[in-house]
Write a protein that holds these residues in place. Sequence first.
Motif, short mmCIF file in Angstrom:
data_model
loop_
_atom_site.label_atom_id
_atom_site.label_comp_id
_atom_site.label_asym_id
_atom_site.label_seq_id
_atom_site.Cartn_x
_atom_site.Cartn_y
_atom_site.Cartn_z
N GLY A 146 0.80 3.94 -3.09
CA GLY A 146 0.40 5.31 -2.81
C GLY A 146 1.54 6.29 -3.00
O GLY A 146 1.36 7.38 -3.58
N TRP A 161 0.83 -1.21 0.00
CA TRP A 161 0.00 0.00 0.00
C TRP A 161 0.86 1.26 0.00
O TRP A 161 0.59 2.21 -0.74
CB TRP A 161 -0.92 -0.03 1.21
CG TRP A 161 -1.75 1.20 1.38
CD1 TRP A 161 -1.46 2.29 2.13
CD2 TRP A 161 -3.01 1.48 0.75
NE1 TRP A 161 -2.45 3.23 2.04
CE2 TRP A 161 -3.41 2.76 1.19
CE3 TRP A 161 -3.82 0.78 -0.12
CZ2 TRP A 161 -4.61 3.33 0.78
CZ3 TRP A 161 -5.02 1.35 -0.53
CH2 TRP A 161 -5.40 2.60 -0.08
N GLN A 162 1.90 1.27 0.83
CA GLN A 162 2.77 2.45 0.88
C GLN A 162 3.50 2.65 -0.44
O GLN A 162 3.66 3.78 -0.90
CB GLN A 162 3.78 2.30 2.02
CG GLN A 162 3.16 2.11 3.39
CD GLN A 162 2.14 3.17 3.72
OE1 GLN A 162 2.29 4.33 3.36
NE2 GLN A 162 1.08 2.77 4.42
N TYR A 217 -5.38 7.28 -0.27
CA TYR A 217 -4.06 7.13 0.37
C TYR A 217 -3.86 8.17 1.47
O TYR A 217 -3.34 7.86 2.55
CB TYR A 217 -2.98 7.24 -0.69
CG TYR A 217 -1.57 7.21 -0.14
CD1 TYR A 217 -1.04 6.04 0.41
CD2 TYR A 217 -0.77 8.35 -0.17
CE1 TYR A 217 0.25 6.02 0.90
CE2 TYR A 217 0.53 8.32 0.34
CZ TYR A 217 1.02 7.16 0.87
OH TYR A 217 2.30 7.13 1.37
N SER A 263 -10.79 5.20 3.67
CA SER A 263 -10.34 4.92 2.31
C SER A 263 -11.39 4.14 1.53
O SER A 263 -11.64 4.41 0.35
CB SER A 263 -9.03 4.13 2.35
OG SER A 263 -8.01 4.88 2.99
#
Length: 870
Positions: free
Chosen positions: A263, A259-260, A316, A560
Amino acid sequence: MKNRTMGKGVVRYRRGYAANEEMMEQAFEGSHHAEGTKYVDNRGLCNGDNRDSRDSKGIRDSTYNREDTYNKDDTYKKDDTHQSNGVIQTEGSGDFSCILRCEHYSGSGWTVGLGILSTVLLLAGCLSRGLYYSADLYPVILIAAGSILIMIVLFLVGIRLEKEQEQEQGRKQVPLSPVHWLGNNERMVWRMIRIPGILRVLWPLGMMTCFGVHAWAGSVSKQGSMDEMLRWSLLAMFTLLTVILAARTDGARWLACGWQMAGGLLVLSGILAVCGLLPLPFGVMRTADPEISSAGARLGGLLQYPNAYGAVVGMYALERLTAAARVIARPVPAGRLIAAVLPLMPAQAALLLSESRGAWLATGCAAVAAFALQRRGARLPLLLATAAPLACAAWLYRQLAAAQLAPALVPGLLALAGAWAAALLGTLLLCRLWHSSAARAPRAAALTAIVLAGAAAALMAVASTADRLAAGVGTGVSRLQMWRDALQLWTEAAWLGHGGDTWRNMFRAIQSSPYVGGEVHNGLLDLALDMGMIGILLVTGWFLLTLRSIFHFAPQLMPSVLVFGLHGVMDFDWSFTLFWMLFIWLGAWATALKTETEGVQRSGVTVKYTPVRSKSGSKSRSKSRSLFLRYLPTQSHSSAVPLRSFFHILQRVTARLIRGSTVMIILFWIGGIVWLTSRYAVAEVQYRQAMSEPDGTPAQKVHLMAALQSNPNRPDIVISLARSLPGREAESLLLNSLSHSPMHPQIYIELGRLAAQFGEGQQAGEYFEQAIALNRYDGIGQSTALYWMEQAARREWKAGFTDRAQQTAAAGVQMYERYQLLAEEVEAGNVRNDRRFVLEEHAPGYGENLRRLASASSPPFTPELTKRSP
């Protein structure tokens, strides 16, 4: 014997996410139990610390999955689960939970492979324009399907090798019965079925099946239905990968990392492209229409569409905001605080630079929901985390918008660095003020944060929204017209829909004004048109179940998911495969956090010690069934042996049939997807090569033939090839293509052109009437139809068919009159004319010639008006 109570232990969650810390702390709180029970502190089994795991390997081997029976008056005995008399007495234990806590599955190569593959697919979606276009979808499908096939083969090979090793050991010791093999295979299948969240794969599989049925039974566009079927096949495979990854011990860490990475890639690529440091073609949309952009430019980033880009960076930004608020809620070192709030300012700046009012609204509503979901004492930290980054992002937006998102390199980078540093320092000062020992410091920090957030919100409203509203609300009116027309079209097939790409193929035939919109700008309406109520029910059920799981086990991810849902009904975000991948990713992340929390709680359960009177006692109740049946021939009731053997053989055969059928279905599905996708990918490559060749050359024809052979469903390939073939062959090819794309107006125009060249005026008129009915606001198409109707009438007149020529000309005159009347209505109606529908320059000349042909006894020859087609 005195009770030994475990002390309260606090385990910091180090797997990329600080959620559920309080649940973990509560899991390790000491509890008081009855006299005579001994407790084993085995928290190190599932805390993800490899060093502790290695050091405690010997302890784990003696404490995990076994019952230690002890009494000072009796003998001490250890019953291992792998022995014949093994017993499990741990509370809350389960088959798959045991797998998760085993060292063989913890941090294994399978977890690394799943994590890398899932992350690569997610990043590929970011780098491939969000997987909106089918041409971008094919390579990702091949990567996913090929990787899954390889993993299945390796998994089956591993099982086979394990069976051979067990068989070899059994030969050396005791022969293994057939029931023993059946039990092992059944346990393996049962463990796979019991993977947490595995049933989520059924939702995308259901969508894939429905689109496949539409493609088989007939739809508005067979190619559109096939592409949607492939899209949902990719989502089903991606769901399977993420669900299995979430069930692994290190799954949450991989999901947080992916995810990091995704994003950060989307946000930083967009910001650096605006500042001129990163060349990103089509990353910035430029327009002179003030209704579309007040600054004259909007950031679309890697997705190349500002509205979708604003929604994804909003998702994000909110996830990072809730994470930063949890860090701010307690005194932490400055380094950790800065690391927590580091992504906030660029993410919020990217959201503002997109100038997507829908994304702003959805993100704002989700932020309010996040504020409401927080506990009373955690709401102010959320506001503290928002204030300084939002104010600095608004200032940066004003600076870059004044330069129309094209500042000089050095000033742009300096503005970015200054705003970023100010956001970090401002947040650090507010947090220090909040945690200060002064009596009024928290109140001062709260007021300061509120003032900053309010000023930033006012600046945003004045900067963009007010200017665009002052310029007009034409885009909003157009969307309302689209939705009204879409609802009318949906009523024609309310339950089953029309198949894939319904709106893109049919909106020109039903639009009430000449607006431009290959997408309906509403995810629910798009699903209703394609799949009817069945699709809406499937997606709604999937969304609600995921929302429920996130609400209970990962509420920090709720904002989100709300942005995904809210903005999806305002725009066509759901046409981007990346958005569904992010939705699936968030659902798997919540499952991973749930699984990990349960694992931590189970690592502190009590292991009961029960007395064993003697070694010669009765057999354990949990003894394996296969070991009991091994001695059936020696029992006295020999008449029951054939019946028991029959049922065991039947059970074994049934289990093998189920396993074999399941494996064959999965292999057939994935293999079919690979075969179909590879053919479509080859057709795409061949068609691009053909378009790079000069028109009418033999090389172009060869490439078009190869493309058609690989994919006969695409109308653009058929039309391009038909123009290079002889008349009758081209006509046959186009008529065959109508069975795949019955609503494509350009095919009817090509058929009308061929009929006009053959001197068949009546047939040409029917084709052109159908083309105009499917796309009546196409001025060029209507002018082309008039030109070829005139040509058909002239050919019939020269061939001696005077009456037919006059009938053809009369039909052409009627076409021209309707065309002229429609153009006058659009011009006088003061409606939004996005398609620039007007009466074309040569259309009056064609209409005049058709009138002469329809009424005169000899044809007027005016070659200056009929030399070329428009």
